[in-house]
Design an enzyme around this catalytic site. Structure first.
Site, PDB file in Angstrom:
ATOM      1  N   HIS A  18       3.428  -5.763 114.428  1.00 50.90           N
ATOM      2  CA  HIS A  18       2.597  -5.373 113.284  1.00 50.90           C
ATOM      3  C   HIS A  18       2.872  -6.315 112.131  1.00 50.90           C
ATOM      4  CE1 HIS A  18       5.642  -3.328 110.674  1.00 50.90           C
ATOM      5  NE2 HIS A  18       6.280  -3.192 111.827  1.00 50.90           N
ATOM      6  N   ASP A  28      10.035  -6.965 107.477  1.00 52.95           N
ATOM      7  CA  ASP A  28       9.396  -5.888 108.254  1.00 52.95           C
ATOM      8  C   ASP A  28       7.886  -6.025 108.173  1.00 52.95           C
ATOM      9  OD1 ASP A  28       8.899  -3.535 109.674  1.00 52.95           O
ATOM     10  OD2 ASP A  28       8.868  -2.381 107.845  1.00 52.95           O
ATOM     11  N   GLU A  66       0.588  -0.018 110.973  1.00 53.88           N
ATOM     12  CA  GLU A  66       1.763   0.549 111.634  1.00 53.88           C
ATOM     13  C   GLU A  66       2.550   1.443 110.698  1.00 53.88           C
ATOM     14  OE1 GLU A  66       5.909   0.961 112.812  1.00 53.88           O
ATOM     15  OE2 GLU A  66       5.215  -0.173 111.091  1.00 53.88           O
ATOM     16  N   GLU A  67       2.726   1.001 109.478  1.00 53.67           N
ATOM     17  CA  GLU A  67       3.537   1.754 108.525  1.00 53.67           C
ATOM     18  C   GLU A  67       2.924   3.110 108.175  1.00 53.67           C
ATOM     19  OE1 GLU A  67       6.498   0.916 107.813  1.00 53.67           O
ATOM     20  OE2 GLU A  67       6.556  -1.218 108.258  1.00 53.67           O
TER      21      GLU A  67
END
Length: 82
Positions: A18, A28, A66-67
């Protein structure tokens, strides 16, 4: 990206990452995304310049959302099954 396998083309190895982040996007998960893209680039060179093939098909995916709940990858896989 997609590389079709020469022995088991219907068996797909999914490689993905992602690219969205709450904060600190370089950690991230842009770092994972960049790594995935580099793997795809390197395998493309092997295929184009050295006639490399893979037994199983390889599929590369890049997802957003995704988050907030794995929206991109889940949607992709649900549509792939249909």
């Amino acid at each position: 990206g997609y590389f079709e396998g020469d022995t088991y083309p219907d068996e797909i190895v999914m490689i993905g990452a992602h690219r969205d982040a709450w904060a600190l996007g370089a950690a991230d998960d842009i770092s994972g995304h960049v790594t995935m893209m580099e793997i795809a680039r390197a395998l493309s060179i092997l295929k184009d310049e050295y006639n490399w093939t893979t037994r199983r098909s390889l599929m590369f995916g890049s997802w957003d959302g995704e988050e907030w709940g794995l929206y991109g990858s889940v949607d992709f896989n649900e549509n792939l099954q249909n």
